[in-house]
Every structure is written in C-alpha cells, then in structure tokens.
Design an enzyme around this catalytic site. Structure first.
Site, mmCIF file in Angstrom:
data_model
loop_
_atom_site.group_PDB
_atom_site.id
_atom_site.type_symbol
_atom_site.label_atom_id
_atom_site.label_comp_id
_atom_site.label_asym_id
_atom_site.label_seq_id
_atom_site.Cartn_x
_atom_site.Cartn_y
_atom_site.Cartn_z
ATOM 1 N N HIS A 1 0.853 -1.195 0.000
ATOM 2 C CA HIS A 1 0.000 0.000 0.000
ATOM 3 C C HIS A 1 0.882 1.235 0.000
ATOM 4 O O HIS A 1 2.083 1.161 0.270
ATOM 5 C CB HIS A 1 -0.901 0.022 1.253
ATOM 6 C CG HIS A 1 -0.136 0.194 2.528
ATOM 7 N ND1 HIS A 1 0.564 -0.835 3.118
ATOM 8 C CD2 HIS A 1 0.084 1.275 3.312
ATOM 9 C CE1 HIS A 1 1.157 -0.398 4.217
ATOM 10 N NE2 HIS A 1 0.889 0.896 4.348
ATOM 11 N N ASP B 1 0.799 5.278 1.723
ATOM 12 C CA ASP B 1 0.111 5.985 2.809
ATOM 13 C C ASP B 1 -0.592 7.223 2.245
ATOM 14 O O ASP B 1 -0.074 7.872 1.342
ATOM 15 C CB ASP B 1 1.126 6.397 3.892
ATOM 16 C CG ASP B 1 1.796 5.197 4.543
ATOM 17 O OD1 ASP B 1 1.196 4.104 4.539
ATOM 18 O OD2 ASP B 1 2.926 5.343 5.050
ATOM 19 N N HIS C 1 4.774 0.073 -0.188
ATOM 20 C CA HIS C 1 5.529 -0.712 0.788
ATOM 21 C C HIS C 1 4.675 -1.836 1.364
ATOM 22 O O HIS C 1 3.442 -1.780 1.297
ATOM 23 C CB HIS C 1 6.089 0.186 1.903
ATOM 24 C CG HIS C 1 5.074 1.069 2.577
ATOM 25 N ND1 HIS C 1 4.503 2.174 1.977
ATOM 26 C CD2 HIS C 1 4.525 1.018 3.829
ATOM 27 C CE1 HIS C 1 3.663 2.761 2.809
ATOM 28 N NE2 HIS C 1 3.635 2.067 3.945
ATOM 29 N N ARG D 1 8.016 -8.615 15.355
ATOM 30 C CA ARG D 1 8.445 -7.296 14.871
ATOM 31 C C ARG D 1 7.444 -6.250 15.341
ATOM 32 O O ARG D 1 6.236 -6.485 15.311
ATOM 33 C CB ARG D 1 8.527 -7.308 13.347
ATOM 34 C CG ARG D 1 8.922 -5.977 12.739
ATOM 35 C CD ARG D 1 9.193 -6.105 11.243
ATOM 36 N NE ARG D 1 9.639 -4.832 10.723
ATOM 37 C CZ ARG D 1 8.839 -3.853 10.325
ATOM 38 N NH1 ARG D 1 7.530 -4.033 10.335
ATOM 39 N NH2 ARG D 1 9.334 -2.715 9.891
HETATM 40 O O1 LIG Z 1 5.442 -1.990 9.901
HETATM 41 C C1 LIG Z 1 5.919 -1.320 9.004
HETATM 42 O O2 LIG Z 1 7.132 -1.289 8.783
HETATM 43 C C2 LIG Z 1 5.025 -0.531 8.074
HETATM 44 C C3 LIG Z 1 3.783 -0.013 8.718
HETATM 45 C C4 LIG Z 1 2.946 0.750 7.747
HETATM 46 O O3 LIG Z 1 3.183 0.749 6.579
HETATM 47 C C5 LIG Z 1 1.794 1.527 8.224
HETATM 48 O O4 LIG Z 1 1.481 1.498 9.438
HETATM 49 O O5 LIG Z 1 1.180 2.229 7.373
HETATM 50 FE FE LIG Z 2 2.158 2.302 5.492
#
Ligand SMILES: O=C(O)CCC(=O)C(=O)O
Ligand SMILES: [Fe+2]
Length: 379
Positions: free
Chosen positions: A239, A241, A296, A306
C-alpha cells in the site's frame, strides 16, 4: 474543521473478520492467512515482479538512502531520495534513543496482553482508534499476520481500558513520542519543501511561525508476531500511505520492503536509531507527481516478533492540497485537482488502489510523471 477522527469516521471501511488469537496459531498457518499456495513464488505470484539484478554503476540501486539530517546538503539529498525512491532513512534527527526504547516497551506491553483485554479497546465498527486489524485489511480476501493499535490525539480513553491501573505511564510515553514526531515532521516538511524550491511561506497552513502547528496526525502501533509459515503469510499488504509524510520507527527485526521502480522489492533494514520517511499520496500530489508515494509492505518471519510505530502526518483535514504553483507551468500542467485530506480519505475508502487516479486530471507528460495506476494505496 473535522478532526482526523471525524474524517475517518465519515469514511468507514468494513472489517468484518473476527479476531484470532495469534498465540494459539503457532502450529500451522490457517487457510484464511495463506496468501500463496505452498511452493508458489511469493513476489512474482502477487505483483508480477521479479528482482532484477542490481546495477553497481548506479548509486540509486544501492539501497534506500540514509541521510544525516545535519548534513549541509540535506535538502538536496532528500530531494534526490524522494524523486528516485519515495523513501529514505534519517539519522541525526535529534530524537533521543530512550524514546524509542520506551515506545517499544509500550508496544510489547500492549500486544502481550491477552486478546480479551486488547479487545476492550477494540476499534468500533465505524471508528479508527483502538485495537484491530490494519485498515487496509478490508480490501483483501486474505488476512494479514499483524495487529494494529491506532491512536488519534490522546491515548487516554483507550489505555484506561487496557491498563486501569497503569495507563498513566504508557500515556506519557505515547504523548511524548507524538510531540517529538510532530516537531520532526515540521522540520522534514521544511527540508522536503526546500528540495522542491518551495518555502514554508508558500504553504498557508504552515502558519506565521512556520511550525505547521495545524497539522493532523495518527499513530499506528504495529505488531507482527512470529509466524509458523512466513513464506505463505503477509504481514502487511502493499500500500501507499494517504499522508504527506510517514515517519516510521522499527525495532531491530527486518520485514519492511519498498518497491523501487524497475528494481523490484527492496528491504529497508532496521538502523539503530534510524527513522524511515515515506512520501505519502498527498506529498505526491503537492509535488505535482515529482515525488512518488512509496509502495511498501511487510513480510513476517518464523522466530521474532516485529514492532513498528508509524506516525502518519498530514495537513489540517479541510485544507486544499494541490500541485504547488511553483511546480506547475505550460510544459508541466497540474496532474491532480485539489483535494482536502478529509475528501481524499473518502476517495481511499471507496477506490483504494485507484484513489490517486480518481483525483488525477492529466494522464501523462513526457513519461516524467509516472503514476503507478495499479498500486495499492491506503492509510
Ligand atoms: O510496519 C511497518 O514497517 C510498516 C507499517 C505501515 O506501513 C503503516 O502502518 O502504514
Ligand atoms: Fe504504510
């Protein structure tokens, strides 16, 4: 002006799946979480992508740029990173290490709570704050191997549900983290704008002191538990942001990947004290398509949990964002119509991966502005 919370509530997405307890799913991956068939090639299967051999003669293929914020040439380095990657890492950003240790401690405490306790702060069906799945889940048939806790403004009411005794110390950590991120985001905005030849005086909502005090933001605390079958699971699907910028802290477990045009998926390795900065959809619009919003995703692993903390930063929800006048001219027409964050969140909730193309007004100029029409965009 609608608050960010009201903006989200006005554009609900439906997360109808019931919550599963990851601690009971350590033996075998349930089918509802299996994104690929056994033996299928993960990336190639989903995104028709393969990793291309890297070209050693080209600096841009050496991984996501790491930029020292105190470097005298920081604006140019940031501009180059935004244009070629849509993402970079920063070091020497002035956030003390203990704030990262503290927020990770809060993540560990929160996600280690039993499911029934976490559900006391569950997101309401039309809301966005609280515990649940990633908001993008509603757009995919399979479930993601992750949990998300979203905070808008104060975490107080949510944390009171989770820790009736201990809420105070975790509230303090989150508030301190949000304040530090707000300051850093304003600094990054100045640098990013400078890299585009725009001053903060050109951005009305930056306010007379130029501190972007009217900005809105949300915090995502993300947890990706260890997974019995990581090759077939998906931590967080691809996705972009819906922000201007996202500032992401990750613990020392890798998993984040970004899509580099023509190169395939590239890992973003955790750097001690480093922060990942994503270009979001609104900055893509403001830059008139010069800076791509980065696609990403997150992959999971078999043995280590994680955590990540994403600070999602945008303008006041009722401010019109459009390609900046300095980036528009006869040879470079505006690629997007103006849109408020509030309206754009609605477009995202409805059109998801097509949201940018819905607000686009001109299809292409000399191949310079390369919109990834088929990418998945979400908050
Ligand atoms: O966990 C991550 O590295 C990415 C999190 C992410 O893309 C988001 O919260 O929009
Ligand atoms: Fe994100």
């Amino acid at each position: 002006m609608p608050s960010l919370s009201e903006a989200f509530r006005g554009h609900p997405v439906y997360l109808h799946h019931k919550h599963l307890d990851f601690t009971t799913l350590q033996e075998q991956l349930p089918d509802s979480y299996a994104w690929t068939q056994p033996d299928a090639d993960h990336a190639a299967h989903y995104y028709h992508l393969t990793s291309y051999p890297s070209n050693d003669h080209n600096d841009d293929t050496k991984g996501v740029p790491v930029i020292d914020l105190n470097h005298p040439n920081a604006p140019n380095l940031i501009g180059h990173a935004c244009k070629t990657w849509g993402v970079f890492q920063v070091v020497n950003h002035g956030i003390p290490m203990n704030l990262f240790t503290d927020i990770q401690r809060a993540c560990l405490a929160l996600f280690s709570l039993p499911l029934h306790q976490k559900l006391k702060a569950a997101r309401s069906p039309d809301g966005v704050s609280g515990y649940g799945r990633a908001r993008i889940s509603s757009f995919f048939p399979k479930l993601m191997w992750s949990e998300c806790f979203t905070i808008l403004d104060s975490p107080l009411n949510l944390f009171l549900q989770l820790w009736p005794q201990d809420y105070d110390k975790y509230c303090e950590i989150v508030m301190e983290y949000e304040a530090a991120m707000k300051k850093l985001a304003a600094k990054l905005m100045c640098l990013v704008l400078a890299s585009l030849g725009i001053s903060k005086e050109d951005i009305k909502w930056a306010g007379p002191p130029g501190d972007f005090s009217g900005a809105c933001a949300a915090l995502h605390l993300n947890s990706y538990p260890s997974c019995p079958d990581p090759d077939r699971a998906m931590g967080l699907a691809a996705h972009t942001d819906s922000t201007l910028l996202t500032i992401l802290h990750q613990n020392n477990v890798s998993g984040l990947q970004v899509l580099k045009d023509g190169e395939g998926w590239e890992a973003v390795p955790p750097l001690p004290g480093g922060l990942v900065i994503n270009v979001g959809d609104l900055l893509h619009i403001l830059s008139n398509g010069l800076y791509p919003s980065v696609l990403h995703r997150v992959q999971v692993n078999r043995s280590r949990q994680r955590f990540s903390v994403a600070y999602l930063y945008g303008p006041p929800t009722n401010v019109e964002i459009s390609p900046n006048a300095k980036l528009v001219g006869p040879s470079r027409p505006a690629l997007y119509r103006s849109v408020t964050w509030n309206e754009y969140l609605g477009t995202k909730a409805k059109h998801f991966n097509k949201a940018l193309s819905v607000v686009r007004i001109s299809s292409s100029v000399n191949g310079l502005f390369d919109l990834k029409e088929d990418q998945n965009n979400d908050f």
